[in-house]
Design an enzyme around this catalytic site. Structure first.
Site, PDB file in Angstrom:
ATOM      1  N   LYS A  83       0.852  -1.190   0.000  1.00  0.00           N
ATOM      2  CA  LYS A  83       0.000   0.000   0.000  1.00  0.00           C
ATOM      3  C   LYS A  83       0.889   1.241   0.000  1.00  0.00           C
ATOM      4  O   LYS A  83       1.762   1.385   0.869  1.00  0.00           O
ATOM      5  CB  LYS A  83      -0.872  -0.042   1.254  1.00  0.00           C
ATOM      6  CG  LYS A  83      -2.211   0.624   1.140  1.00  0.00           C
ATOM      7  CD  LYS A  83      -3.002   0.277   2.393  1.00  0.00           C
ATOM      8  CE  LYS A  83      -4.292   1.025   2.482  1.00  0.00           C
ATOM      9  NZ  LYS A  83      -4.901   0.876   3.805  1.00  0.00           N
TER      10      LYS A  83
HETATM   11  C1  E4P Z   1      -8.262   1.272   4.207  1.00  0.00           C
HETATM   12  O1  E4P Z   1      -7.523   0.904   3.345  1.00  0.00           O
HETATM   13  C2  E4P Z   1      -8.199   2.634   4.793  1.00  0.00           C
HETATM   14  O2  E4P Z   1      -6.963   2.859   5.346  1.00  0.00           O
HETATM   15  C3  E4P Z   1      -9.305   2.786   5.801  1.00  0.00           C
HETATM   16  O3  E4P Z   1     -10.514   2.331   5.225  1.00  0.00           O
HETATM   17  C4  E4P Z   1      -9.436   4.202   6.323  1.00  0.00           C
HETATM   18  O4  E4P Z   1     -10.603   4.285   7.116  1.00  0.00           O
HETATM   19  P1  E4P Z   1     -10.898   5.526   8.101  1.00  0.00           P
HETATM   20  O5  E4P Z   1     -11.123   6.741   7.283  1.00  0.00           O
HETATM   21  O6  E4P Z   1     -12.123   5.122   8.857  1.00  0.00           O
HETATM   22  O7  E4P Z   1      -9.681   5.655   8.975  1.00  0.00           O
END
Ligand code: E4P
Length: 217
Positions: A83
Site C-alpha cells: 500500500k
Molecule cells: C483502508 O484501506 C483505509 O486505510 C481505511 O478504510 C481508512 O478508514 P478511516 O477513514 O475510517 O480511517
C-alpha cells in the site's frame, strides 16, 4: 463485490473468515498501531489466515524508500498488496513495484484525477476514501461512481477498493455503483445483518413459540 476487512485484529478477521465473508484484508499504520503488535509479525499472521490480498502500507515518504519497504513487505507472503499513498512519490513507487509483478494498493485517494493517475501507474487497487469525504460534506459515494465511469470508459483494470466505509448503507451503495471491493471494519460488515423489522418479526415469533410451547429439540 468482494469484502475486505479493514483491521489488524486477528480475532475479528478469523470470525468473519470462518463465515466466508473475507476476500482480503486492509491495514494501515493507524490500524497496526492500534493492534499494538509488530507490523511484520501481525501481517504474517493475517497472510497465513486469509487467502486473498492483504494490504500492508509503507511508512516512508520518498519513492526509493517506499520501493525498498514495499519489497520487504512483499517478502512476508505472496498475498501481500503493497500500500502506497497517492503522492507523486507514491505513484513512482507504484509503477516500479507493479512492474516487478507485485500487487499495489494506492491509498488516500480523494479525487477522480488521482484515480486516473493510479491506474496509469499500474495500480492493482485504488482506495478512494468515502467516509473522510463525507466528513467534510463532499459526497464520497459520488467519487466511487465517477471513478467507475472513468475506468469503464477506458477499460482500466485497476480495481476500485472503496475504503473509509462507516455504515452498512455505504456497503450496499458501493455494490450498486459497481465497486470491485469494499473494505470495512468488522462492525460494519456485521451491521449489514441488522434490520429493525427482522428484530420485530423475531420477537413476535418468540412470543408465539412461548405461548404455544413449540419445541423442536
Ligand atoms: C483502508 O484501506 C483505509 O486505510 C481505511 O478504510 C481508512 O478508514 P478511516 O477513514 O475510517 O480511517
Amino acid at each position: 463485490m468482494k469484502f475486505f476487512v479493514d483491521t489488524a485484529e486477528i480475532d475479528q478477521i478469523r470470525e468473519l473468515n470462518d463465515l466466508g465473508m473475507v476476500d482480503g484484508v486492509t491495514t494501515n499504520p493507524s490500524l497496526i498501531a492500534k493492534s499494538g503488535r509488530d507490523i511484520f509479525e501481525v501481517t504474517a499472521e493475517i497472510c497465513a489466515l486469509v487467502q486473498g490480498p492483504v494490504s500492508a502500507e509503507v511508512v516512508s515518504l520518498g519513492a526509493d524508500d517506499m520501493i525498498a519497504e514495499g519489497r520487504k513487505l512483499a517478502a512476508i507472503a505472496p498475498n501481500i498488496a503493497v500500500k502506497v499513498p497517492l503522492t507523486w512519490d507514491g505513484l513512482r513507487a507504484c509503477k516500479v513495484l507493479s512492474d516487478e509483478g507485485r500487487m499495489v494498493n494506492v491509498t488516500l485517494c480523494f479525487s477522480a484525477n488521482q484515480a486516473i493517475l493510479a491506474a496509469k501507474a499500474g495500480a492493482t487497487f485504488i482506495s478512494p476514501f468515502i467516509g473522510r469525504l463525507d466528513d467534510i460534506n463532499i459526497d464520497g459515494l459520488q467519487l466511487i461512481a465517477d471513478i467507475r465511469q472513468i475506468y469503464d470508459n477506458y477499460g482500466y483494470e485497476t480495481q476500485i477498493l472503496a475504503a473509509s466505509i462507516r455504515t452498512a448503507n455505504h456497503m450496499s451503495e458501493c455494490a450498486k455503483i459497481g465497486a470491485d471491493v469494499a473494505t470495512a471494519p468488522a462492525s460494519v460488515i456485521k451491521a449489514m445483518a441488522s434490520h429493525v423489522l427482522t428484530d420485530k418479526g423475531l420477537a413476535g415469533f418468540m412470543a408465539d413459540i412461548a405461548k404455544a410451547g413449540i419445541r423442536i429439540l
